[in-house]
Every structure is written in structure tokens, then in C-alpha cells.
Design an enzyme around this catalytic site. Structure first.
Site, mmCIF file in Angstrom:
data_model
loop_
_atom_site.group_PDB
_atom_site.id
_atom_site.type_symbol
_atom_site.label_atom_id
_atom_site.label_comp_id
_atom_site.label_asym_id
_atom_site.label_seq_id
_atom_site.Cartn_x
_atom_site.Cartn_y
_atom_site.Cartn_z
ATOM 1 C CG ASP A 38 -2.135 -0.862 0.406
ATOM 2 O OD1 ASP A 38 -2.033 -0.802 -0.422
ATOM 3 O OD2 ASP A 38 -2.757 -1.960 1.776
ATOM 4 C CG ASP A 47 -6.688 -4.149 0.734
ATOM 5 O OD1 ASP A 47 -6.656 -5.228 1.480
ATOM 6 O OD2 ASP A 47 -6.221 -3.379 -0.114
HETATM 7 O O1 LIG Z 1 -4.178 -1.953 5.373
HETATM 8 C C1 LIG Z 1 -5.467 -2.151 4.471
HETATM 9 C C2 LIG Z 1 -6.676 -2.072 4.280
HETATM 10 O O2 LIG Z 1 -6.209 -0.128 3.627
HETATM 11 C C3 LIG Z 1 -5.772 -3.771 3.913
HETATM 12 O O3 LIG Z 1 -4.823 -3.582 2.731
HETATM 13 C C4 LIG Z 1 -4.958 -4.455 4.703
HETATM 14 O O4 LIG Z 1 -6.127 -5.461 4.388
HETATM 15 C C5 LIG Z 1 -6.334 -4.350 6.168
HETATM 16 O O5 LIG Z 1 -6.146 -5.721 6.872
HETATM 17 P P1 LIG Z 1 -7.407 -5.899 8.093
HETATM 18 O O6 LIG Z 1 -6.712 -5.257 8.740
HETATM 19 O O7 LIG Z 1 -8.406 -4.930 7.731
HETATM 20 O O8 LIG Z 1 -7.452 -7.232 7.679
#
Ligand SMILES: O=C(CO)[C@@H](O)[C@H](O)COP(=O)(O)O
Length: 230
Positions: free
Chosen positions: A41, A182
Site C-alpha cells: 500500500d 481488500d
Molecule cells: O491496509 C489495508 C487497508 O487499506 C489493507 O491492505 C489490509 O488488508 C487491512 O487488513 P485488515 O487489518 O483490515 O485485516
């Protein structure tokens, strides 16, 4: 570029949810777990009010892994970021529907630098009239099921509704384009999103990186939950 090996269900690992103090150690765990690729990200502080990962980390990771890396550009003006991320190891680059004015130009730019384009939608953005023509250009759609950039959120029901709409539109157009979900993807939410039409699942703090469980165990549980829902 490295390509993913396509399975009925593929799991990706959200790098921002890994232990960044011990990234190499966590990567070793991910790589023996059944995860198909990394989800990396990048946020510009405007698309949402945070910054997460950047080029130096991508460069280090790409040298140390055989798994493909999807860079998710949660940014406005993606054209300012594509070249550097592609040169530092991105295999797939996801750009946002909400941030791109000229898709031909942006997808062309991503391909020019040797990566493959992915089209991303925020959790609140429904598929537009151009959805099918854009879906033909990419191997998968990245659909955020929470707000970009923050882990630990609750899955948004609107986003699930959009996945259902997208899958129907793709089926009606006889397209096999895949849909990646995601955000808050775990054994409780997987049945809902897989039934809606998602077949690539990004694991983060709620599904893949759980205290007291190995990544391999979590990955198997995610795949099992998905297969039971298919
Ligand atoms: O960082 C993010 C949300 O943008 C994602 O890339 C993750 O997938 C988040 O995972 P969770 O903590 O919601 O399980």
C-alpha cells in the site's frame, strides 16, 4: 515481471500489516505459507490522511522475494509515481478509478515500465458505465472493502454489494476478470465476499497475521473458508 500463479482462490499478503521491524523474518513465513503475492500500500496523505510504505522498502523487498508484488497506489496523480515504483520492483500497479482521468495513458504508462495494470475502486465507489471496457484491460479489479490505508476496520456492506454488481456485470459480459477484496478479510467475512464474487483475498491484521498462529495456518484457513463458500 513476475506473474501470479492463478488458482481458484489466491491470497495476497498486505505488507503494511506485517511486522515492519522484522520484515525479512515475516517474509520468510509468508513465502512458505501458500500466499501468492504481496500487496504493497502506498498512500499520498491526500487520498486518505496517512502515509504507509514507500520506494526504499519496495526495493529491499523485491530483491529478497520470488513472489510478485502488487503496488496499490492510493494516490491522486498516479502518473507521478508509476515510473519509480515500477523501477523499484512493482510487478502489478493498481491505480484508482477515482484518480485517473485518462486510462489509456495510465495503463500504457504502467505497461511501458514493465508492470501490469490493475484497476482499484474505493469501498464507496460503485462500478460505472465504463466498468466492462476497463475490466477488459486488467487481470483483476482491486475492490477496497474498507477505507484505504488503515488496518483494523470493519468491512463495509456497500462494498460487498459493489462486488456482487461487478461479478454480475462481468458474467453478463462473459468476462473472467478476477475481483480482489481488500480490508477486513478473514474467515468470518470470506463466505460473504466469495459468494458475492471475489476470488482474490488480501489478508491483513484480521485474517493472515494473527497472534499465536503461523501465516501458513491462517492462509490455509482463509483458502478453506473460501472454497467452502464457492
Ligand atoms: O491496509 C489495508 C487497508 O487499506 C489493507 O491492505 C489490509 O488488508 C487491512 O487488513 P485488515 O487489518 O483490515 O485485516
Amino acid at each position: 515481471m513476475k506473474k501470479i500463479i492463478e488458482n481458484d482462490i489466491n491470497i495476497s499478503a498486505s505488507v503494511s500489516c506485517m511486522d515492519l521491524c522484522h520484515l525479512k523474518k515475516d517474509m520468510e513465513e509468508v513465502e512458505k505459507s501458500g500466499v501468492s503475492f504481496y500487496h504493497f500500500d502506498v498512500v499520498d496523505g491526500k487520498f486518505n490522511r496517512c502515509f504507509i510504505l514507500g520506494e526504499p522498502t519496495l526495493k529491499c523487498m523485491s530483491k529478497e522475494t520470488d513472489l510478485p508484488i502488487e503496488v496499490h497506489l492510493a494516490v491522486y496523480e498516479p502518473e507521478k509515481f508509476i515510473e519509480n515504483y515500477a523501477k523499484n520492483g512493482a510487478d502489478y500497479i493498481a491505480v484508482h478509478y477515482e484518480a485517473v482521468k485518462n486510462f489509456n495513458k495510465i495503463f500504457g504508462m504502467i505497461r511501458h515500465y514493465g508492470a501490469e495494470p490493475i484497476l482499484a475502486y474505493k469501498s464507496t465507489t460503485p462500478p460505472g458505465e465504463d466498468f466492462i471496457s476497463l475490466a477488459k484491460e486488467v487481470p483483476w479489479i482491486l475492490k477496497l472493502t474498507v477505507n484505504p490505508g488503515f488496518s483494523g476496520q470493519k468491512m463495509q456492506t456497500t462494498a460487498v454489494k459493489h462486488i456482487r454488481q461487478m461479478r454480475k456485470m462481468l458474467n453478463d459480459a462473459d468476462l473472467k476478470t478476477r475481483i480482489q477484496a481488500d480490508g477486513n478479510v478473514n474467515v468470518s467475512t470470506i463466505p460473504i465476499i466469495v459468494k458475492a464474487g471475489a476470488d482474490i483475498l488480501t489478508g491483513g491484521t484480521s485474517g493472515l497475521f494473527l497472534e499465536n498462529y503461523t501465516v501458513k495456518k491462517c492462509c490455509s484457513k482463509m483458502i478453506e473458508a473460501a472454497k467452502n463458500a464457492m
